[in-house]
Design an enzyme around this catalytic site. Structure first.
Site, PDB file in Angstrom:
ATOM      1  N   ALA A   1      72.480  20.721  10.313  1.00  0.00           N
ATOM      2  CA  ALA A   1      72.736  20.445   8.893  1.00  0.00           C
ATOM      3  C   ALA A   1      72.273  21.617   8.038  1.00  0.00           C
ATOM      4  O   ALA A   1      71.154  22.101   8.198  1.00  0.00           O
ATOM      5  CB  ALA A   1      71.993  19.177   8.470  1.00  0.00           C
TER       6      ALA A   1
ATOM      7  N   ASP B   1      70.229  12.161   4.060  1.00  0.00           N
ATOM      8  CA  ASP B   1      69.808  13.529   3.759  1.00  0.00           C
ATOM      9  C   ASP B   1      68.661  13.915   4.691  1.00  0.00           C
ATOM     10  O   ASP B   1      67.778  13.090   4.947  1.00  0.00           O
ATOM     11  CB  ASP B   1      69.336  13.524   2.292  1.00  0.00           C
ATOM     12  CG  ASP B   1      69.148  14.916   1.730  1.00  0.00           C
ATOM     13  OD1 ASP B   1      68.399  15.703   2.339  1.00  0.00           O
ATOM     14  OD2 ASP B   1      69.753  15.202   0.690  1.00  0.00           O
TER      15      ASP B   1
ATOM     16  N   TYR C   1      71.071  32.318   1.844  1.00  0.00           N
ATOM     17  CA  TYR C   1      71.457  31.658   3.101  1.00  0.00           C
ATOM     18  C   TYR C   1      70.772  32.330   4.292  1.00  0.00           C
ATOM     19  O   TYR C   1      70.155  31.675   5.137  1.00  0.00           O
ATOM     20  CB  TYR C   1      72.984  31.728   3.267  1.00  0.00           C
ATOM     21  CG  TYR C   1      73.453  31.314   4.636  1.00  0.00           C
ATOM     22  CD1 TYR C   1      73.564  29.972   4.968  1.00  0.00           C
ATOM     23  CD2 TYR C   1      73.765  32.264   5.609  1.00  0.00           C
ATOM     24  CE1 TYR C   1      73.978  29.583   6.233  1.00  0.00           C
ATOM     25  CE2 TYR C   1      74.188  31.886   6.874  1.00  0.00           C
ATOM     26  CZ  TYR C   1      74.290  30.543   7.174  1.00  0.00           C
ATOM     27  OH  TYR C   1      74.689  30.167   8.426  1.00  0.00           O
TER      28      TYR C   1
HETATM   29  C1  UD2 Z   1      79.911  35.149   8.475  1.00  0.00           C
HETATM   30  C2  UD2 Z   1      79.543  33.711   8.193  1.00  0.00           C
HETATM   31  C3  UD2 Z   1      78.364  33.640   7.280  1.00  0.00           C
HETATM   32  C4  UD2 Z   1      77.222  34.501   7.770  1.00  0.00           C
HETATM   33  C5  UD2 Z   1      77.735  35.928   8.022  1.00  0.00           C
HETATM   34  C6  UD2 Z   1      76.658  36.767   8.635  1.00  0.00           C
HETATM   35  C7  UD2 Z   1      81.515  32.299   8.239  1.00  0.00           C
HETATM   36  C8  UD2 Z   1      82.510  31.570   7.422  1.00  0.00           C
HETATM   37  N1  UD2 Z   1      80.645  33.026   7.542  1.00  0.00           N
HETATM   38  O1  UD2 Z   1      80.394  35.770   7.302  1.00  0.00           O
HETATM   39  O2  UD2 Z   1      77.932  32.281   7.191  1.00  0.00           O
HETATM   40  O3  UD2 Z   1      76.668  33.957   8.932  1.00  0.00           O
HETATM   41  O4  UD2 Z   1      78.816  35.902   8.938  1.00  0.00           O
HETATM   42  O5  UD2 Z   1      76.937  38.089   8.509  1.00  0.00           O
HETATM   43  O6  UD2 Z   1      81.448  32.198   9.446  1.00  0.00           O
HETATM   44  N2  UD2 Z   1      88.348  38.247   5.470  1.00  0.00           N
HETATM   45  C9  UD2 Z   1      89.612  38.646   5.112  1.00  0.00           C
HETATM   46  N3  UD2 Z   1      90.441  37.722   4.524  1.00  0.00           N
HETATM   47  C10 UD2 Z   1      90.052  36.434   4.273  1.00  0.00           C
HETATM   48  C11 UD2 Z   1      88.731  36.044   4.649  1.00  0.00           C
HETATM   49  C12 UD2 Z   1      87.910  36.982   5.245  1.00  0.00           C
HETATM   50  O7  UD2 Z   1      90.006  39.809   5.282  1.00  0.00           O
HETATM   51  O8  UD2 Z   1      90.841  35.644   3.750  1.00  0.00           O
HETATM   52  C13 UD2 Z   1      87.455  39.233   6.119  1.00  0.00           C
HETATM   53  C14 UD2 Z   1      86.162  39.392   5.361  1.00  0.00           C
HETATM   54  O9  UD2 Z   1      86.283  40.358   4.345  1.00  0.00           O
HETATM   55  C15 UD2 Z   1      85.228  39.814   6.494  1.00  0.00           C
HETATM   56  C16 UD2 Z   1      85.785  39.124   7.728  1.00  0.00           C
HETATM   57  O10 UD2 Z   1      87.114  38.739   7.392  1.00  0.00           O
HETATM   58  O11 UD2 Z   1      85.253  41.209   6.674  1.00  0.00           O
HETATM   59  C17 UD2 Z   1      85.002  37.899   8.156  1.00  0.00           C
HETATM   60  O12 UD2 Z   1      84.824  37.083   7.032  1.00  0.00           O
HETATM   61  P1  UD2 Z   1      84.207  35.598   7.129  1.00  0.00           P
HETATM   62  O13 UD2 Z   1      84.092  35.099   5.737  1.00  0.00           O
HETATM   63  O14 UD2 Z   1      84.961  34.792   8.102  1.00  0.00           O
HETATM   64  O15 UD2 Z   1      82.779  35.794   7.783  1.00  0.00           O
HETATM   65  P2  UD2 Z   1      81.569  36.795   7.442  1.00  0.00           P
HETATM   66  O16 UD2 Z   1      81.402  37.673   8.636  1.00  0.00           O
HETATM   67  O17 UD2 Z   1      81.712  37.444   6.127  1.00  0.00           O
END
Ligand code: UD2
Length: 312
Positions: free
Chosen positions: A76, A55, A143
């Protein structure tokens, strides 16, 4: 840089970074508690690294692994925004406190530089795009707050103790080893997994929201440059492509690549979803000579090959 430590090195981005460092013949130590990383991510080069299961808040372990280390890549973290909202204490303990532990151990062990994995989440939903590093920040989740706090601590450790630190604000990273198994996984990993099963994924909202998708090898490259460039201590740098991609067009690309027919399913906008996110990457170009070498098409192709071939 001879010896380096990657915290979170068994995770998605961490393991890609470790693989590249091993390929460049660096001596690599990996510290990971395997809470969200997997040993299988390290399997192909397991013999070439020193792996320590532990950790980042265990000071005795940190002291031990940091001896003679020149550069620490601190990857991490609890990486899920929704998870951080459900359990802000855990995110605070691992991300905020964990980063402090890593910086403190680095300071006491003569580490030259810490490269900190921050996130575009720090910008929140402020409407200006593209996002520039000197814009206001507005964390909307524990986060995001933890990443901004990490940046603040990193800068302080430079100012107060002379520890060199560089913070990289990752945009939406994708590529091999991104785990698709949770509903909060990155959209590309979810879409790829659906396509590999011949299924149609769900698009939230009208699908016209856009993101800056950056291929993991480019993020790795940014880390290597951030570790080695002179005179960039204390700086925060966006790591993206500068190119917006809507979720609708993303699915069209993946469906075509995978030969999957049919429209995606539709569901309501996800609460808290950001509408527009794209990076301004001129600082990365100027300070790091960084470029995003992989086009979306190429990155998706490599990623698709990985998802298609994986057996778990
Ligand atoms: C990303 C990062 C998060 C944070 C954020 C900052 C990831 C996984 N998450 O979130 O940690 O840094 O950016 O703003 O990289 N979507 C769909 N269908 C699905 C999943 C997602 O339509 O099954 C859409 C979702 O509604 C969003 C977009 O895809 O509009 C991106 O979603 P995400 O979860 O990959 O990443 P995000 O930008 O919400």
């Amino acid at each position: 840089m001879k010896k380096c430590l990657v915290t979170g090195g068994a995770g998605f981005i961490g393991s890609n970074l470790v693989e590249r460092l091993v390929g460049l013949s660096f001596e690599v130590k990996v510290l990971d508690d395997l809470s969200s990383g997997f040993l299988r991510n390290l399997e192909p080069f397991r013999e070439n690294i020193e792996f320590i299961e532990g950790d980042v808040r265990d000071m005795a372990t940190l002291q031990q692994v940091m001896s003679e280390v020149e550069v620490v890549f601190h990857q991490a973290a609890v990486v899920s925004v929704p998870q951080s909202i459900e359990d802000p204490m855990e995110t605070g303990m691992v991300n905020d406190l964990g980063t402090l532990y890593v910086l403190e151990a680095a300071r006491h062990n003569g580490v030259r530089r810490v490269v900190f994995a921050s996130s575009c989440a720090v910008y929140g939903d402020l409407p200006q795009v593209p996002k520039k590093e000197d814009m206001d920040t507005k964390p909307l989740s524990p986060y995001a707050a933890s990443k901004l706090n990490g940046e603040t601590y990193a800068r302080l450790y430079g100012d107060l103790y002379g520890l060199e630190t560089v913070c990289l604000r990752y945009f939406n990273v994708y590529g091999p080893r991104q785990d698709p198994s949770s509903p909060y996984s990155g959209v590309i990993s979810i879409f790829m997994d659906s396509a590999a099963r011949g299924e149609r994924p769900t698009i939230y909202g009208d699908g016209e929201q856009y993101r800056d998708f950056v291929y993991v090898a480019d993020v790795v490259q940014a880390n290597l440059l951030a570790a080695q460039r002179e005179n960039i201590s204390g700086v925060t740098i966006n790591v993206g492509t500068g190119k917006p991609v809507t979720i609708n067009s993303l699915w069209r690309n993946i469906a075509e690549l995978a030969g999957v027919q049919g429209e995606a399913k539709r569901a309501d906008f996800r609460p808290g979803d950001i509408r527009q996110s794209v990076a301004e990457i001129s600082r990365a170009r100027e300070l790091l000579d960084y470029q995003s070498y992989h086009s979306l098409e190429e990155g998706l192709q490599f990623t698709w090959e990985w998802y298609r071939s994986r057996s778990y």
